[in-house]
Design an enzyme around this catalytic site. Structure first.
Site, PDB file in Angstrom:
ATOM      1  N   LYS A  50      11.677  23.405  -0.383  1.00  0.00           N
ATOM      2  CA  LYS A  50      11.200  23.452   1.009  1.00  0.00           C
ATOM      3  C   LYS A  50      12.312  23.913   1.948  1.00  0.00           C
ATOM      4  O   LYS A  50      12.082  24.695   2.869  1.00  0.00           O
ATOM      5  CB  LYS A  50      10.669  22.065   1.419  1.00  0.00           C
ATOM      6  CG  LYS A  50       9.319  21.791   0.777  1.00  0.00           C
ATOM      7  CD  LYS A  50       8.901  20.329   0.791  1.00  0.00           C
ATOM      8  CE  LYS A  50       7.646  20.192  -0.083  1.00  0.00           C
ATOM      9  NZ  LYS A  50       7.231  18.831  -0.319  1.00  0.00           N
ATOM     10  N   GLN A  94       8.365  13.233   2.008  1.00  0.00           N
ATOM     11  CA  GLN A  94       8.147  13.595   0.602  1.00  0.00           C
ATOM     12  C   GLN A  94       7.586  12.398  -0.173  1.00  0.00           C
ATOM     13  O   GLN A  94       8.129  11.294  -0.102  1.00  0.00           O
ATOM     14  CB  GLN A  94       9.478  14.059  -0.020  1.00  0.00           C
ATOM     15  CG  GLN A  94       9.365  14.520  -1.453  1.00  0.00           C
ATOM     16  CD  GLN A  94       8.510  15.782  -1.606  1.00  0.00           C
ATOM     17  OE1 GLN A  94       8.630  16.729  -0.827  1.00  0.00           O
ATOM     18  NE2 GLN A  94       7.651  15.788  -2.599  1.00  0.00           N
ATOM     19  N   ASP A 117       1.740  18.492   6.285  1.00  0.00           N
ATOM     20  CA  ASP A 117       1.187  18.226   4.956  1.00  0.00           C
ATOM     21  C   ASP A 117      -0.310  17.936   5.048  1.00  0.00           C
ATOM     22  O   ASP A 117      -1.005  17.895   4.025  1.00  0.00           O
ATOM     23  CB  ASP A 117       1.898  17.014   4.325  1.00  0.00           C
ATOM     24  CG  ASP A 117       2.694  17.387   3.084  1.00  0.00           C
ATOM     25  OD1 ASP A 117       2.494  18.500   2.564  1.00  0.00           O
ATOM     26  OD2 ASP A 117       3.505  16.551   2.635  1.00  0.00           O
TER      27      ASP A 117
END
Ligand code: NDP
Length: 280
Positions: A50, A94, A117
């Site tokens: 990322k 995460q 996300d």
């Protein structure tokens, strides 16, 4: 029939190039903040990817690494600081978080406008109700692959195997939005093979290596393999690629398929967040 391979590497490079071009002309860079808690090796690799992608497309990148012993309050404090930070347009925590933490509670602290996300209840609800919002990167990537391959979705029978909140369910919602007739299968589905054989578009998001075999696939079906399984140090999908590619019309490989588009969609979502937050 031998399937056309949907090249995730190429498509992800195209998406990132498109973003990079536009970002180059901006005064302020879009900013993505990623919070990583603990030492999970796969998570570390994903976060590294990322950061690499963010820098590649010209974003401002912030990676905050916390030890597994960090408290929920620390993580929430960081999320709230990033929510307020004008340099940051996307905030990502995460997963998985350490077992002691309430994942849902922490994720839902992210400002939905910065929830790149797409995991907050607000964004999941927007997808469910057909309203614009951030869509989870993996299903968004699958849809982008179908569209960029010129595959017509309207009126097609789509079967999604897997009903997780991060892949299966949002994938089904996206296909429904594109006017497919959608069936969702899971571990309690009866005679899954015969349901799968009805699919014009078959999405496998199960987490079981080579689960989908050629006998479960209709001739000419489009097969999207979301699975990432580590077997003897190798990445294996949920689809038995070698046999299924002889029946399908299109297929995504693993590696080199959905995983790379998932990463590209995170860049796209961050860029979308930047535009929305700046009323562009
Ligand atoms: P989950 O474990 O959360 O969900 C798996 C789903 O598969 C569940 O709905 C489960 O059913 C179903 N399932 C399990 N076994 C069977 C079975 N024997 N028959 C039918 N259905 C079954 O996984 P995720 O959705 O998070 O991930 C799925 C796969 O995709 C994994 O390999 C993961 O690594 C990969 N992945 C890849 C990403 C990428 O970027 N390419 C991103 C995210 C995930 P039930 O609900 O009944 O238990």
């Amino acid at each position: 029939m031998t399937a056309k391979i949907i090249d995730g590497k190429l498509m992800a490079a195209q998406v990132k190039q498109e973003i990079k071009k536009t970002v180059a002309g901006l005064n302020q860079k879009p900013g993505l903040a990623v919070i990583l808690v603990g030492e999970d090796p796969a998570s570390k690799t994903y976060v590294g990817g990322k950061e690499k992608d963010s820098l590649e497309v010209g974003f401002y990148s912030q990676i905050k690494r916390l030890p597994a012993t960090a408290s929920s309050a620390e993580v929430i404090g960081l999320v709230e600081a990033y929510n307020k930070d004008p340099k940051i347009h996307g905030v990502l925590v995460q997963l998985p978080l350490p077992e002691t933490m309430d994942e849902d509670d922490i994720l839902n602290r992210i400002d939905p406008a910065k929830d790149v996300d797409g995991f907050t209840y607000i964004n999941a609800g927007k997808l469910f109700s057909g309203n614009p919002g951030h869509v989870a990167c993996t299903p968004a990537g699958c849809l982008e692959m179908l569209k960029r391959s010129g595959i017509d979705i309207k009126g097609k029978n789509a079967v999604v195997i897997g009903r997780s909140n991060i892949v299966g369910k949002p994938m089904a919602m996206l296909l429904l939005k594109e006017h497919a007739t959608v069936t969702i299968c899971h571990s309690r589905t009866k005679d899954l093979a015969s349901v799968a054989r009805q699919a014009d578009i078959l999405v496998a998001a199960i987490g079981k290596p080579k689960f989908v075999t050629a006998d479960m696939v209709k001739d000419g079906a489009v097969v999207i393999d979301v699975g990432i399984n580590r077997v003897d140090g190798k990445l294996i999908g949920d689809v038995d690629f070698d046999s299924v590619k002889e029946k399908a019309s299109y297929i995504t490989p693993v590696p080199g398929g959905v995983g790379l588009m998932t990463r590209a969609m995170l860049m796209q979502n961050t860029f979308n967040a930047y535009k929305t937050l700046n009323n562009l």
